[in-house]
Design an enzyme around this catalytic site. Sequence first.
Site, PDB file in Angstrom:
ATOM      1  N   ARG A 284       0.827  -1.210   0.000  1.00  0.00           N
ATOM      2  CA  ARG A 284       0.000   0.000   0.000  1.00  0.00           C
ATOM      3  C   ARG A 284       0.863   1.263   0.000  1.00  0.00           C
ATOM      4  O   ARG A 284       0.466   2.285  -0.559  1.00  0.00           O
ATOM      5  CB  ARG A 284      -0.926   0.003   1.211  1.00  0.00           C
ATOM      6  CG  ARG A 284      -2.053  -0.977   1.032  1.00  0.00           C
ATOM      7  CD  ARG A 284      -3.178  -0.681   1.985  1.00  0.00           C
ATOM      8  NE  ARG A 284      -4.366  -1.383   1.580  1.00  0.00           N
ATOM      9  CZ  ARG A 284      -5.215  -1.986   2.423  1.00  0.00           C
ATOM     10  NH1 ARG A 284      -4.992  -1.954   3.719  1.00  0.00           N
ATOM     11  NH2 ARG A 284      -6.288  -2.585   1.960  1.00  0.00           N
TER      12      ARG A 284
ATOM     13  N   LYS B 280     -20.989 -15.710   1.108  1.00  0.00           N
ATOM     14  CA  LYS B 280     -22.421 -15.558   1.349  1.00  0.00           C
ATOM     15  C   LYS B 280     -23.157 -14.789   0.270  1.00  0.00           C
ATOM     16  O   LYS B 280     -22.673 -13.772  -0.226  1.00  0.00           O
ATOM     17  CB  LYS B 280     -22.619 -14.830   2.681  1.00  0.00           C
ATOM     18  CG  LYS B 280     -22.133 -15.649   3.859  1.00  0.00           C
ATOM     19  CD  LYS B 280     -22.820 -15.188   5.115  1.00  0.00           C
ATOM     20  CE  LYS B 280     -21.855 -14.536   6.060  1.00  0.00           C
ATOM     21  NZ  LYS B 280     -22.321 -13.473   6.850  1.00  0.00           N
TER      22      LYS B 280
ATOM     23  N   GLY C 276     -11.532  -8.024  -1.417  1.00  0.00           N
ATOM     24  CA  GLY C 276     -10.292  -8.248  -0.686  1.00  0.00           C
ATOM     25  C   GLY C 276      -9.732  -9.652  -0.831  1.00  0.00           C
ATOM     26  O   GLY C 276      -8.550  -9.831  -1.153  1.00  0.00           O
TER      27      GLY C 276
ATOM     28  N   GLY D 214     -13.531  -3.620   0.365  1.00  0.00           N
ATOM     29  CA  GLY D 214     -14.915  -3.171   0.551  1.00  0.00           C
ATOM     30  C   GLY D 214     -15.317  -2.044  -0.394  1.00  0.00           C
ATOM     31  O   GLY D 214     -16.434  -2.022  -0.912  1.00  0.00           O
TER      32      GLY D 214
END
Length: 395
Positions: free
Chosen positions: A37, A198, A352, A375
């Site tokens: 990052r 999910k 992610g 996200g």
Amino acid sequence: MAKKTIRDAEFNGKTVLLRADFNVPLDKNLNITDDNRIKAELPTINYILDEGAKLVIFSHLGKVKTEEDKVTKTLKPVATRLSELLGKNVKFAGETRGEKLESIISNMNNGEIVLVENTRFEKGETKNDEELGKYWASLGDIFVNDAFGTAHRAHASNVGIANNLETFFGLLIEKEIKFLGSVENSERPLVAVLGGAKVSDKIAVIDNLIEKADKIIIGGGMMFTFLKAMGHSIGTSLVEDDKLELASSLIEKAKLKNVELILPIDTVVAEKFDNDAKHFTVSVSDIPEDMMGLDIGDESIKLFSEKLKNAKTVVWNGPMGVFEMPSYANGTLGVLKAIADLEDAITIIGGGDSAAAAIKNGYSDRFTHISTGGGASLEYLEGKILPGINAISDK
Ligand code: ADP
Ligand code: MG
């Protein structure tokens, strides 16, 4: 409306505030275990410095709930690493507000860099406290937001500062928007490959992509909710019984919109959620009552690869199986390879775990774009307006 990028800004002699995403993992001795990052932010930092600015950088790191968290969630190691990567001194201001910070900033020369301490040391940060945003904005002349990973949150250090200063986005956000945004007006056929644990996490993504894609391929844990909705027995596989109706309505919606919805035809079933459990491949019509599906099978990999062949744009989110366990990683690896092998397609990864799976398996350079956002990239694929991006000044 188009937003202002740093290419539209005049930085010379100005005090530029930059919101970066330096939320890097630290080990017990405060060593950085992955500096990607920080590296990803270097082009924007160098651009601003080359223009002759004084650069004040803000970032959060982890979650800060207690006073002890302040010891382990300091940005100090980031200042050291950033300094090494730039070959240039980076002054670490161990504060998030106050006279010391203000005097460090007012004594800066052009070309100098100051890193402010973790923005989450301030309680008002995640509440987008108005006073805090105003205060931070008062420390500079101009604001650059380049923290894509927090763009889906309205916090004081992104939206709060932006509300008080002329704001531009940096090169990293520019790249993210260019590629994630290209899904909107993509070259056809557009194929979306969706997986992950999910259905409930991905409803909005599926719903949005049904409006846009030509084909939607579904794998991962959520495939079993779809298979059950279609009348299959799914054994002890992950299922969300309260989402069965929703799965049926998504299947209907796809039909109505003429979107081909493709589900696995075979699955790797295991006795339990364990890499070493007894496992084998069965057709989705023959899932044993006492076993759980933890990956898609070889026939499904073949089917998915076939369906991907003519794609001009592919967006992938969500692993096809429990890829963290080698016994159930083949589906994810097979689909990764099928996408990476497409010769003239724009290929994009969001999410992610999906990005981590791609990078871990050596696919970093074989996709057009792997989002750094997690996200934020998911919310972008849901078609949401991200507050951090919305707050950037219009051209
Ligand atoms: P992303 O972060 O890319 O959006 P998700 O967080 O939605 O992806 O999903 C990743 C998780 O889904 C992984 O931890 C993986 O183990 C899990 N998963 C995939 N397939 C299954 C399955 N069949 N059963 C249980 N979990 C699964
Ligand atoms: Mg995830």
